[in-house]
Design a protein around this motif. Sequence first.
Motif, PDB file in Angstrom:
ATOM      1  N   PRO A  80       0.831  -1.214   0.000  1.00  0.00           N
ATOM      2  CA  PRO A  80       0.000   0.000   0.000  1.00  0.00           C
ATOM      3  C   PRO A  80       0.860   1.257   0.000  1.00  0.00           C
ATOM      4  CG  PRO A  80      -0.757  -1.573   1.653  1.00  0.00           C
ATOM      5  CD  PRO A  80       0.565  -2.079   1.163  1.00  0.00           C
ATOM      6  N   LEU A  81       0.328   2.314  -0.582  1.00  0.00           N
ATOM      7  CA  LEU A  81       1.024   3.589  -0.618  1.00  0.00           C
ATOM      8  C   LEU A  81       0.902   4.295   0.738  1.00  0.00           C
ATOM      9  CD1 LEU A  81      -0.151   4.821  -4.135  1.00  0.00           C
ATOM     10  CD2 LEU A  81       2.015   3.720  -3.536  1.00  0.00           C
ATOM     11  N   LYS A  82       1.906   5.079   1.075  1.00  0.00           N
ATOM     12  CA  LYS A  82       1.901   5.810   2.332  1.00  0.00           C
ATOM     13  C   LYS A  82       1.165   7.131   2.163  1.00  0.00           C
ATOM     14  CE  LYS A  82       4.992   7.653   5.895  1.00  0.00           C
ATOM     15  NZ  LYS A  82       6.398   7.859   6.298  1.00  0.00           N
ATOM     16  N   PRO A  83       0.241   7.478   3.073  1.00  0.00           N
ATOM     17  CA  PRO A  83      -0.501   8.736   2.930  1.00  0.00           C
ATOM     18  C   PRO A  83       0.375   9.927   3.279  1.00  0.00           C
ATOM     19  CG  PRO A  83      -1.070   7.702   4.998  1.00  0.00           C
ATOM     20  CD  PRO A  83      -0.176   6.723   4.261  1.00  0.00           C
ATOM     21  N   PRO A  84       0.023  11.124   2.820  1.00  0.00           N
ATOM     22  CA  PRO A  84       0.763  12.329   3.222  1.00  0.00           C
ATOM     23  C   PRO A  84       0.529  12.638   4.688  1.00  0.00           C
ATOM     24  CG  PRO A  84      -1.234  12.930   2.034  1.00  0.00           C
ATOM     25  CD  PRO A  84      -1.113  11.429   1.931  1.00  0.00           C
ATOM     26  N   ALA A  85       1.355  13.509   5.232  1.00  0.00           N
ATOM     27  CA  ALA A  85       1.166  13.937   6.617  1.00  0.00           C
ATOM     28  C   ALA A  85      -0.177  14.655   6.748  1.00  0.00           C
ATOM     29  CB  ALA A  85       2.303  14.859   7.038  1.00  0.00           C
ATOM     30  N   GLU A 120      -5.407  15.772  -2.326  1.00  0.00           N
ATOM     31  CA  GLU A 120      -4.517  14.623  -2.196  1.00  0.00           C
ATOM     32  C   GLU A 120      -5.233  13.343  -2.646  1.00  0.00           C
ATOM     33  OE1 GLU A 120      -1.440  14.816  -1.320  1.00  0.00           O
ATOM     34  OE2 GLU A 120      -1.185  16.610  -0.073  1.00  0.00           O
ATOM     35  N   LYS A 121      -4.467  12.418  -3.201  1.00  0.00           N
ATOM     36  CA  LYS A 121      -5.050  11.140  -3.625  1.00  0.00           C
ATOM     37  C   LYS A 121      -5.101  10.202  -2.411  1.00  0.00           C
ATOM     38  CE  LYS A 121      -4.880   9.413  -7.649  1.00  0.00           C
ATOM     39  NZ  LYS A 121      -4.521   8.718  -8.899  1.00  0.00           N
ATOM     40  N   ILE A 122      -6.098  10.472  -1.576  1.00  0.00           N
ATOM     41  CA  ILE A 122      -6.319   9.669  -0.380  1.00  0.00           C
ATOM     42  C   ILE A 122      -7.791   9.312  -0.277  1.00  0.00           C
ATOM     43  CG2 ILE A 122      -4.377  10.560   0.967  1.00  0.00           C
ATOM     44  CD1 ILE A 122      -6.320  12.518   2.299  1.00  0.00           C
ATOM     45  N   MET A 281     -11.786  -8.919   1.994  1.00  0.00           N
ATOM     46  CA  MET A 281     -12.350  -7.611   1.641  1.00  0.00           C
ATOM     47  C   MET A 281     -11.256  -6.547   1.610  1.00  0.00           C
ATOM     48  SD  MET A 281     -13.172  -4.481   3.148  1.00  0.00           S
ATOM     49  CE  MET A 281     -13.381  -4.823   4.894  1.00  0.00           C
ATOM     50  N   ILE A 282     -10.393  -6.545   2.623  1.00  0.00           N
ATOM     51  CA  ILE A 282      -9.313  -5.558   2.672  1.00  0.00           C
ATOM     52  C   ILE A 282      -8.377  -5.733   1.482  1.00  0.00           C
ATOM     53  CG2 ILE A 282      -7.287  -4.811   3.988  1.00  0.00           C
ATOM     54  CD1 ILE A 282      -9.962  -3.853   5.111  1.00  0.00           C
ATOM     55  N   ARG A 283      -8.128  -6.961   1.107  1.00  0.00           N
ATOM     56  CA  ARG A 283      -7.277  -7.218  -0.063  1.00  0.00           C
ATOM     57  C   ARG A 283      -7.888  -6.596  -1.322  1.00  0.00           C
ATOM     58  NH1 ARG A 283      -7.481 -12.251   0.462  1.00  0.00           N
ATOM     59  NH2 ARG A 283      -5.904 -12.258   2.104  1.00  0.00           N
ATOM     60  N   ARG A 284      -9.172  -6.775  -1.508  1.00  0.00           N
ATOM     61  CA  ARG A 284      -9.834  -6.197  -2.683  1.00  0.00           C
ATOM     62  C   ARG A 284      -9.779  -4.668  -2.627  1.00  0.00           C
ATOM     63  NH1 ARG A 284     -13.373  -8.597  -6.192  1.00  0.00           N
ATOM     64  NH2 ARG A 284     -14.408  -7.141  -7.602  1.00  0.00           N
ATOM     65  N   PHE A 285     -10.027  -4.129  -1.455  1.00  0.00           N
ATOM     66  CA  PHE A 285     -10.004  -2.679  -1.267  1.00  0.00           C
ATOM     67  C   PHE A 285      -8.626  -2.104  -1.566  1.00  0.00           C
ATOM     68  CE2 PHE A 285      -8.836   0.566   1.969  1.00  0.00           C
ATOM     69  CZ  PHE A 285      -9.595   1.626   1.499  1.00  0.00           C
ATOM     70  N   LEU A 286      -7.579  -2.674  -0.944  1.00  0.00           N
ATOM     71  CA  LEU A 286      -6.235  -2.120  -1.095  1.00  0.00           C
ATOM     72  C   LEU A 286      -5.694  -2.301  -2.512  1.00  0.00           C
ATOM     73  CD1 LEU A 286      -4.581  -3.140   2.301  1.00  0.00           C
ATOM     74  CD2 LEU A 286      -5.283  -0.844   1.560  1.00  0.00           C
ATOM     75  N   ASP A 287      -5.952  -3.449  -3.124  1.00  0.00           N
ATOM     76  CA  ASP A 287      -5.431  -3.659  -4.480  1.00  0.00           C
ATOM     77  C   ASP A 287      -5.991  -2.626  -5.454  1.00  0.00           C
ATOM     78  OD1 ASP A 287      -3.713  -5.736  -3.914  1.00  0.00           O
ATOM     79  OD2 ASP A 287      -5.091  -7.324  -4.533  1.00  0.00           O
ATOM     80  N   ALA A 291      -3.600   0.442  -6.969  1.00  0.00           N
ATOM     81  CA  ALA A 291      -3.419   0.436  -8.422  1.00  0.00           C
ATOM     82  C   ALA A 291      -3.795   1.779  -9.039  1.00  0.00           C
ATOM     83  CB  ALA A 291      -4.251  -0.685  -9.045  1.00  0.00           C
ATOM     84  N   GLU A 292      -4.721   2.498  -8.400  1.00  0.00           N
ATOM     85  CA  GLU A 292      -5.153   3.800  -8.912  1.00  0.00           C
ATOM     86  C   GLU A 292      -4.376   4.962  -8.281  1.00  0.00           C
ATOM     87  OE1 GLU A 292      -9.369   4.360  -9.023  1.00  0.00           O
ATOM     88  OE2 GLU A 292      -9.762   2.308  -9.726  1.00  0.00           O
ATOM     89  N   GLY A 293      -3.352   4.638  -7.501  1.00  0.00           N
ATOM     90  CA  GLY A 293      -2.479   5.679  -6.944  1.00  0.00           C
ATOM     91  C   GLY A 293      -2.977   6.331  -5.684  1.00  0.00           C
ATOM     92  N   TYR A 294      -3.897   5.678  -4.958  1.00  0.00           N
ATOM     93  CA  TYR A 294      -4.452   6.236  -3.732  1.00  0.00           C
ATOM     94  C   TYR A 294      -3.835   5.579  -2.494  1.00  0.00           C
ATOM     95  CZ  TYR A 294      -8.186   8.759  -6.153  1.00  0.00           C
ATOM     96  OH  TYR A 294      -8.887   9.631  -6.947  1.00  0.00           O
ATOM     97  N   ALA A 295      -3.762   6.356  -1.423  1.00  0.00           N
ATOM     98  CA  ALA A 295      -3.356   5.857  -0.113  1.00  0.00           C
ATOM     99  C   ALA A 295      -4.534   5.990   0.845  1.00  0.00           C
ATOM    100  CB  ALA A 295      -2.156   6.642   0.405  1.00  0.00           C
ATOM    101  N   VAL A 296      -4.472   5.265   1.969  1.00  0.00           N
ATOM    102  CA  VAL A 296      -5.519   5.339   2.987  1.00  0.00           C
ATOM    103  C   VAL A 296      -5.057   6.272   4.096  1.00  0.00           C
ATOM    104  CG1 VAL A 296      -7.035   4.043   4.512  1.00  0.00           C
ATOM    105  CG2 VAL A 296      -6.054   2.928   2.491  1.00  0.00           C
ATOM    106  N   ALA A 297      -5.856   7.287   4.397  1.00  0.00           N
ATOM    107  CA  ALA A 297      -5.546   8.241   5.452  1.00  0.00           C
ATOM    108  C   ALA A 297      -6.525   8.033   6.617  1.00  0.00           C
ATOM    109  CB  ALA A 297      -5.614   9.667   4.949  1.00  0.00           C
ATOM    110  N   ARG A 298      -6.208   8.639   7.741  1.00  0.00           N
ATOM    111  CA  ARG A 298      -7.017   8.522   8.947  1.00  0.00           C
ATOM    112  C   ARG A 298      -8.047   9.632   8.982  1.00  0.00           C
ATOM    113  NH1 ARG A 298      -6.431  10.366  14.350  1.00  0.00           N
ATOM    114  NH2 ARG A 298      -7.006   8.809  15.931  1.00  0.00           N
ATOM    115  N   LEU A 299      -9.321   9.266   9.016  1.00  0.00           N
ATOM    116  CA  LEU A 299     -10.404  10.243   8.930  1.00  0.00           C
ATOM    117  C   LEU A 299     -10.309  11.306  10.027  1.00  0.00           C
ATOM    118  CD1 LEU A 299     -13.061  11.192   7.645  1.00  0.00           C
ATOM    119  CD2 LEU A 299     -14.257   9.527   9.107  1.00  0.00           C
ATOM    120  N   GLU A 300     -10.035  10.883  11.249  1.00  0.00           N
ATOM    121  CA  GLU A 300     -10.013  11.821  12.376  1.00  0.00           C
ATOM    122  C   GLU A 300      -8.930  12.885  12.237  1.00  0.00           C
ATOM    123  OE1 GLU A 300     -12.218   8.253  13.565  1.00  0.00           O
ATOM    124  OE2 GLU A 300     -10.273   8.559  12.600  1.00  0.00           O
ATOM    125  N   ASP A 301      -7.891  12.603  11.453  1.00  0.00           N
ATOM    126  CA  ASP A 301      -6.828  13.592  11.248  1.00  0.00           C
ATOM    127  C   ASP A 301      -7.285  14.777  10.409  1.00  0.00           C
ATOM    128  OD1 ASP A 301      -5.028  12.119  12.695  1.00  0.00           O
ATOM    129  OD2 ASP A 301      -4.125  11.141  10.959  1.00  0.00           O
TER     130      ASP A 301
END
Length: 303
Positions: A80-85, A120-122, A281-287, A291-301
């Motif tokens: 998985p890609l790393k989200p921005p700060a 941001e692509k998150i 499910m997580i595998r399908r989500f992350l793949d 592949a589309e260049g997105y990272a997962v960020a923390r909503l509360e941030d």
Amino acid sequence: MGSVVQNDKSRARWNLRGTLAVLALAAVASGCAQGESAKVRPAPGQQPLKAPQARALDTYATRLRAQARIAKRWGLARAPLKPPAPPAEKPRITTRKGFEVDGHEERGLPPVFTTIPTEEKIVFLTIDDGADKDPAFLRMMSELKIPYTAFLSNFLIKEDYGYFKRMQDRGVVLNNHTLHHPYLPGLSYGRQKREICGMQDVIEKHYGRRPLLFRPPFGNYNQDTLVAAKACGVKYAPIWNEEVFVDHWEYREWDRKIHPGDIVLSHFRGRQEWKGTMPDMIRRFLDKITAEGYAVARLEDYL
């Protein structure tokens, strides 16, 4: 005889001076011959950082290899890609157009939104209810370092509050999804308030804090819902723009695409209801998002 000894001493002194002069000249000549490559070694703290840079690159490469191994172990196509700060200045959250209730802004009711304003692509992963309690899911999310937000209903979590305490200990924020997951617009204001405030009490009792986020079951609400939520201490009412299952995605938007800042919904489900597990499910989500260049960020941030 004394004259001879004195002459010998004089010759010895001259020979010593000559030797020293030769050595000095040799040193100068040696330095000139080596040119730029023989610069004096700088004092500690002034030396070039070539070695540390090499070590830093080596550490980075080692970290990438470790991430790739973890991703492979969980069956992902790539790490998985790393989200921005997180942003220093939080975006202004408003209710999505068309999702307002009467007096929404005037009464300061919790905003209802499907996307966080960002370029941001998150995306933000949110998981609802609490029916399935798969230990492998906790391990997967911890090892991959994927942030997510949980919205819990008491009638589904009360058999194992400890599972969600372990989730909280891993940094996941536990939020309100009512006591019994009813269709809220079909209830009176009083019953809606009991559903929402009651779940606030449950989460505070078992996890030490009253949630600021509330998601109405099925994404259905009316004015009474949001008035009750505000009275119970809720600040935000996020819903979602996409939903991911173990075997497919569903989209709110006509273009059927992921967009920057989208909130993605899933559920705590296993083989009893899905053709797969939470890790599937997580595998399908992350793949897909990777592949589309997105990272997962923390909503509360971002709130």
